[in-house]
Design a protein around this motif. Sequence first.
Motif, short mmCIF file in Angstrom:
data_model
loop_
_atom_site.label_atom_id
_atom_site.label_comp_id
_atom_site.label_asym_id
_atom_site.label_seq_id
_atom_site.Cartn_x
_atom_site.Cartn_y
_atom_site.Cartn_z
N LEU A 1 0.81 -1.22 0.00
CA LEU A 1 0.00 0.00 0.00
C LEU A 1 0.85 1.26 0.00
O LEU A 1 0.41 2.31 -0.47
CB LEU A 1 -0.93 0.00 1.22
CG LEU A 1 -2.02 -1.07 1.27
CD1 LEU A 1 -2.77 -1.01 2.59
CD2 LEU A 1 -2.99 -0.93 0.10
N ILE A 40 -2.00 4.86 1.44
CA ILE A 40 -2.32 5.23 0.06
C ILE A 40 -2.16 6.73 -0.14
O ILE A 40 -1.63 7.18 -1.16
CB ILE A 40 -3.75 4.79 -0.30
CG1 ILE A 40 -3.88 3.27 -0.17
CG2 ILE A 40 -4.11 5.23 -1.72
CD1 ILE A 40 -5.29 2.75 -0.42
N LEU A 91 2.61 5.74 -5.69
CA LEU A 91 1.43 5.56 -6.53
C LEU A 91 1.68 6.12 -7.93
O LEU A 91 1.97 7.30 -8.10
CB LEU A 91 0.23 6.26 -5.90
CG LEU A 91 -1.16 5.86 -6.37
CD1 LEU A 91 -1.45 4.40 -6.03
CD2 LEU A 91 -2.21 6.75 -5.71
N ARG A 116 -5.30 0.24 -6.48
CA ARG A 116 -4.83 0.28 -5.09
C ARG A 116 -6.00 0.29 -4.11
O ARG A 116 -5.96 -0.36 -3.07
CB ARG A 116 -3.95 1.53 -4.89
CG ARG A 116 -3.17 1.56 -3.57
CD ARG A 116 -2.02 0.57 -3.57
NE ARG A 116 -1.04 0.81 -4.60
CZ ARG A 116 0.04 1.58 -4.47
NH1 ARG A 116 0.26 2.20 -3.32
NH2 ARG A 116 0.91 1.72 -5.46
N SER A 176 0.79 8.59 -2.57
CA SER A 176 0.47 9.53 -3.65
C SER A 176 1.34 10.78 -3.59
O SER A 176 1.26 11.64 -4.47
CB SER A 176 -1.00 9.93 -3.58
OG SER A 176 -1.25 10.76 -2.47
#
Length: 385
Positions: free
Chosen positions: A243, A322, A247, A255, A326
């Motif tokens: 995770l 997550i 990203l 995801r 990013s």
Amino acid sequence: MKLTFLFEFLSRGASWLRLIIISALVSPEDYSLVILVVSAEALFGSVIAYPHIRETLYGQQGGLTQLWNAVILFLVLSPIVFGFSYWYFADVGVAVVVLVSTLFFALYQISMYVLRIGKLSSYNRTKLISSVLATAIFLFFVPKGMIFLPIVSFSAFLVSIYVILKAIPPHEWWPKKLDGIYKSWLVYGVQSLSVNAWQYGNRFLVGFIFTAAQTAIFLKTYLIASGITFYLAAMMVVYEKHLSKKLADGELGKRLSSAGKILFLIIGGVALYYISVVAFLQLGGKDIEIIRDLLESVDVSLLCVFAGLFVVRAIQLVLNPIVIASGRRVISLQASIVAMFVQFSLFLLFWEMLTLNWIAFIMVISQVLLVAYLWFKGIGKIGQA
């Protein structure tokens, strides 16, 4: 992967169980003191460890450099750690215990993450061995006096650093320069403080305004409720690395799909745990003498409120990596600060009405706000990008 889950589950379980068992070995007053000192150790130790843990996970780089940097950060923050501990506990000896324990707690946490991104089998063995050793030392020495508490985290750190040094050539033992480490200290350090201040700060608040017996009820009930955390931690050890990976464009949907499956497994385990505990307590579990000694101070209504808290916290554990993956680290930090501000504002607003259950309910409210912030300001914005 299943073996990693099992080892993590057992090691976390040992660490949790020692805090339950010791309640049968000391008085309620001493029990409250032990848990509050352990909470201070975890609060400040996490602030020092978390920036280096995130750099280890996000950058997928470990080594002894993270440990050296943690020692430097500890030296910078040590006056604050000692000052707060002396102010709150009004005892120089206890303040020194917190200070020393904080250092070894932080170093142990970081060293385990260094092992975690390396050879997983080494991580599994080391985590279990260090947890069992630390639990045995804790239960043998701490009832004899708080002065022995630093030995617990020190012994665990010795096990982990021994494994690391065996795997790293001597010429790589010295620190290397890491770009952005001071910014990481600020961003992740403040985030850790904001998260842990409202996670552990409520314990200090309870210890400040309630009697030792009432504090023992709150702390024991919270600890029973937090028994699910070693299951959560075991799940995140297995899945957090995936995770937390950076990203890529267009990867959010995939995801989130993975996160949904992980969350389904986590919530199922959480629900099963709390249903079992409440049913056990209500159906006469306390009638068994050895269980009665361990669960004497547990309040079922308070336990149910804490159950809601940990359900929401499970969602946070899945969403937060997550958001960070990013590149939106600031969103995670903002969410923690907002939650902390709301929690302490509600404490002040309802100060005259505070009860143990009301404090727990305020904790749930702030946790819900944190998750909502992560979703709407973090995940939602990624989807619009």
